[in-house]
Design an enzyme around this catalytic site. Structure first.
Site, short mmCIF file in Angstrom:
data_model
loop_
_atom_site.label_atom_id
_atom_site.label_comp_id
_atom_site.label_asym_id
_atom_site.label_seq_id
_atom_site.Cartn_x
_atom_site.Cartn_y
_atom_site.Cartn_z
N CYS A 29 -2.46 9.53 2.25
CA CYS A 29 -1.94 8.91 1.03
C CYS A 29 -2.78 9.25 -0.20
O CYS A 29 -2.26 9.28 -1.31
CB CYS A 29 -1.85 7.40 1.20
SG CYS A 29 -3.42 6.65 1.67
N GLU A 85 0.88 -1.18 0.00
CA GLU A 85 0.00 0.00 0.00
C GLU A 85 0.91 1.22 0.00
O GLU A 85 1.40 1.64 1.06
CB GLU A 85 -0.87 0.00 1.27
CG GLU A 85 -2.15 -0.78 1.16
CD GLU A 85 -3.16 -0.14 0.22
OE1 GLU A 85 -3.07 1.07 -0.07
OE2 GLU A 85 -4.04 -0.87 -0.26
P1 NAD Z 1 7.12 5.30 7.79
O1 NAD Z 1 8.39 6.07 7.78
O2 NAD Z 1 6.33 5.17 9.05
O3 NAD Z 1 7.46 3.86 7.23
C1 NAD Z 1 6.49 2.86 7.15
C2 NAD Z 1 7.00 1.63 7.84
O4 NAD Z 1 8.20 1.18 7.22
C3 NAD Z 1 7.32 1.86 9.31
O5 NAD Z 1 6.75 0.84 10.08
C4 NAD Z 1 8.83 1.88 9.36
O6 NAD Z 1 9.34 1.38 10.57
C5 NAD Z 1 9.21 0.99 8.19
N1 NAD Z 1 10.48 1.37 7.60
C6 NAD Z 1 10.92 2.62 7.36
N2 NAD Z 1 12.13 2.60 6.77
C7 NAD Z 1 12.47 1.28 6.65
C8 NAD Z 1 13.59 0.59 6.12
N3 NAD Z 1 14.64 1.25 5.61
N4 NAD Z 1 13.58 -0.76 6.15
C9 NAD Z 1 12.55 -1.44 6.68
N5 NAD Z 1 11.44 -0.83 7.20
C10 NAD Z 1 11.42 0.50 7.18
O7 NAD Z 1 6.10 5.85 6.75
P2 NAD Z 1 6.36 6.55 5.41
O8 NAD Z 1 7.07 5.63 4.49
O9 NAD Z 1 6.88 7.93 5.61
O10 NAD Z 1 4.79 6.67 5.00
C11 NAD Z 1 4.35 7.62 4.18
C12 NAD Z 1 4.04 7.00 2.84
O11 NAD Z 1 3.08 5.97 3.01
C13 NAD Z 1 3.45 7.98 1.86
O12 NAD Z 1 4.02 7.76 0.62
C14 NAD Z 1 1.98 7.60 1.84
O13 NAD Z 1 1.34 7.94 0.64
C15 NAD Z 1 2.05 6.13 2.07
N6 NAD Z 1 0.80 5.64 2.63
C16 NAD Z 1 0.04 4.83 1.87
C17 NAD Z 1 -1.19 4.39 2.35
C18 NAD Z 1 -2.07 3.51 1.53
O14 NAD Z 1 -3.08 3.05 2.05
N7 NAD Z 1 -1.76 3.24 0.27
C19 NAD Z 1 -1.62 4.77 3.62
C20 NAD Z 1 -0.79 5.59 4.37
C21 NAD Z 1 0.42 6.02 3.86
#
Ligand code: NAD
Length: 461
Positions: A250, A216
């Protein structure tokens, strides 16, 4: 490296979950229903703790949380409770002549050990909502909330084990190192919500064990405005969808493409809507969120110079506040147009016609959502037919997401797989195709040595 002791705990936890699955604990409908009820009870009984954590993490109001976090998950749970028995039923399918007499059926079997990794922006939604699918599907699950929404992560870790079966569902907290340690373990299914960058890391790690992944992700969701009918309503809907959660959604409208003569009237109408929703000064509004951390605040602040400030632009680094902001005269090549904004900044770009809007969208990665405001059916149909996106709203934004009957998920760069309602159950199960036959009759036609008349008959069959 994950902290010392973490790996051993992790292994013990996974072994415990695996053996619960092997023993068949999670398969009966009764276990699934009980866990879904318990998840709902957690959301209701710990509402206050969850709201306090959401305020701490994002300064999210309890009204907004009720609608976009706990409320959405409760609706998912209610839908699953109502339909799960029916979803679990064996599906009979038609059988071709060549296999008759006999019959065919599809059984939905759980994957086994599943992993759910969530993002920080809707932290009460993005872990429990997929968990509904995992439980409904009869799986055991490890859930890993985002460390960036630290207060919410700790409420989930502290209270969920009191409500859910601890032999089958485990919460593991941690950041990048811990998540990488978890991802090094073999799972039967991984459900990841977050950025495309990390999505690639998750998929790479999953490939080592050939674990199927559900991603997602996000992206730049365009909003195309093609007429000025009810422009006030158009502006209110765009304003709400963009600035809810301070743009950290998102499926928020990332940018607007509007016919040139609509740009200024739309900006004026959005200005009115911002004032109506958040007052003269959004910083004083209890309904306006903050940017989640300094890193994102700084990233977003740099975008403020990427166009002409039409509305907002005020910031307060101490509070990580960025006013609801609208920019015009933004070049498609500017930094704000190169990545998902994920904050309260809305660029509005002119486009000459619907064809140009379609071309603009198609030259970029496939978005998670696409929005069209238009009363012109052929124009809407043209956009639908000639663009690809995870989902679409016509004359609205974001509101396709809470419809359980609509698949929710991305396509291409915005993700793979879809969930909500029955699709969550389907995504967390394997559709096993089964052919059941007696041992008689046993027609010789299929066996060698082959003769021409056999080939003719086989063709007919
Ligand atoms: P985040 O930084 O919280 O990361 C998400 C998860 O990935 C966390 O649990 C984190 O611990 C893990 N993570 C981060 N870096 C990592 C790595 N190098 N290796 C392994 N795991 C790792 O969240 P984010 O990525 O900043 O989230 C924002 C993004 O998520 C945006 O692009 C948003 O559009 C997307 N999003 C999508 C949806 C959907 O339903 N499609 C919903 C919410 C957010």
């Amino acid at each position: 490296m994950a902290p010392a002791g973490y790996d051993r705990n992790l292994e013990n936890t996974l072994n415990k979950l695996r053996s619960s699955f092997r023993e068949g604990t999670t398969r009966p409908l009764s276990w699934r229903m009980k866990q879904l009820e318990a998840l709902k009870t957690f959301l209701v009984e710990r509402n206050e703790e969850l709201n306090a954590a959401l305020w701490q993490d994002l300064r999210k109001s309890s009204h907004e949380a009720a609608v976009t976090e706990q409320g959405l998950v409760i609706a998912e749970i209610d839908d699953a409770l109502e339909h799960l028995a029916e979803w679990m039923k064996t599906e009979k399918v038609a059988i071709p002549l060549i296999n008759q007499p006999g019959y065919c059926e599809i059984r939905r079997e759980p994957f086994g050990l599943t992993l759910i990794i969530g993002a920080w922006n809707y932290p009460v939604n993005l872990i429990p909502a997929p968990l509904v699918g995992a439980i409904a599907g009869g799986n055991v699950a490890v859930i890993k909330p985002s460390e960036i929404a630290a207060a919410t992560s700790s409420v989930l870790a502290r209270y969920l084990p009191e409500y859910l079966d601890p032999n089958c569902i485990a919460v593991m907290e941690g950041g990048v190192e811990e998540t990488q340690a978890i991802l090094a373990q073999p799972f039967d299914f991984i459900f990841y919500t977050g950025s495309s960058r990390v999505g690639k890391i998750v998929m790479t790690k999953a490939a080592v064990h050939l674990t199927p992944v559900f991603l997602e992700l996000g992206g730049k969701s365009p909003t195309i405005v093609l007429d000025d009918k009810e422009l006030g309503v158009t502006a209110r809907r765009i304003t709400w969808g963009k600035f809810i959660n301070a743009g950290q959604t998102c499926i928020a409208p990332d940018y607007v493409l509007a016919l040139p003569h609509l740009v200024q009237p739309l900006i004026a109408a959005i200005k009115g809507a911002i004032k109506e929703f958040y007052g003269e000064d959004a910083e004083q509004s209890p309904d306006y969120c903050r940017v989640v951390n300094d890193k994102n605040f700084e990233r977003l602040s740099r975008f403020l110079g990427d166009g002409k400030l039409e509305i907002g632009g005020k910031t307060n680094p101490k509070e990580r506040y960025i006013a609801p902001t609208v920019l015009s005269h933004v070049s498609p090549e500017s930094p704000i147009m190169q990545e998902e904004i994920f904050g309260p900044l809305l660029p509005i770009l002119p486009i000459a016609n619907v064809e140009e809007a379609i071309q603009f969208v198609n030259l970029r990665p496939k978005p998670l959502a696409l929005y069209i405001f238009s009363g012109d059916k052929p124009a809407v149909e043209k956009v639908l037919a000639e663009t690809s996106s995870g989902g679409v709203c016509i004359n609205d934004v974001v509101m396709h997401m809470p419809v359980p009957e609509l698949p929710f998920g991305g396509v291409g760069a915005s993700g793979m797989g879809s969930y909500h309602g029955r699709r969550s159950f389907e995504s967390f199960t394997h559709a096993k195709g089964i052919l059941i036959k007696g041992r008689w009759p046993d027609f010789a036609i299929r066996y060698p040595p082959y003769v021409d008349s056999q080939a003719k008959l086989a063709k007919i069959l």
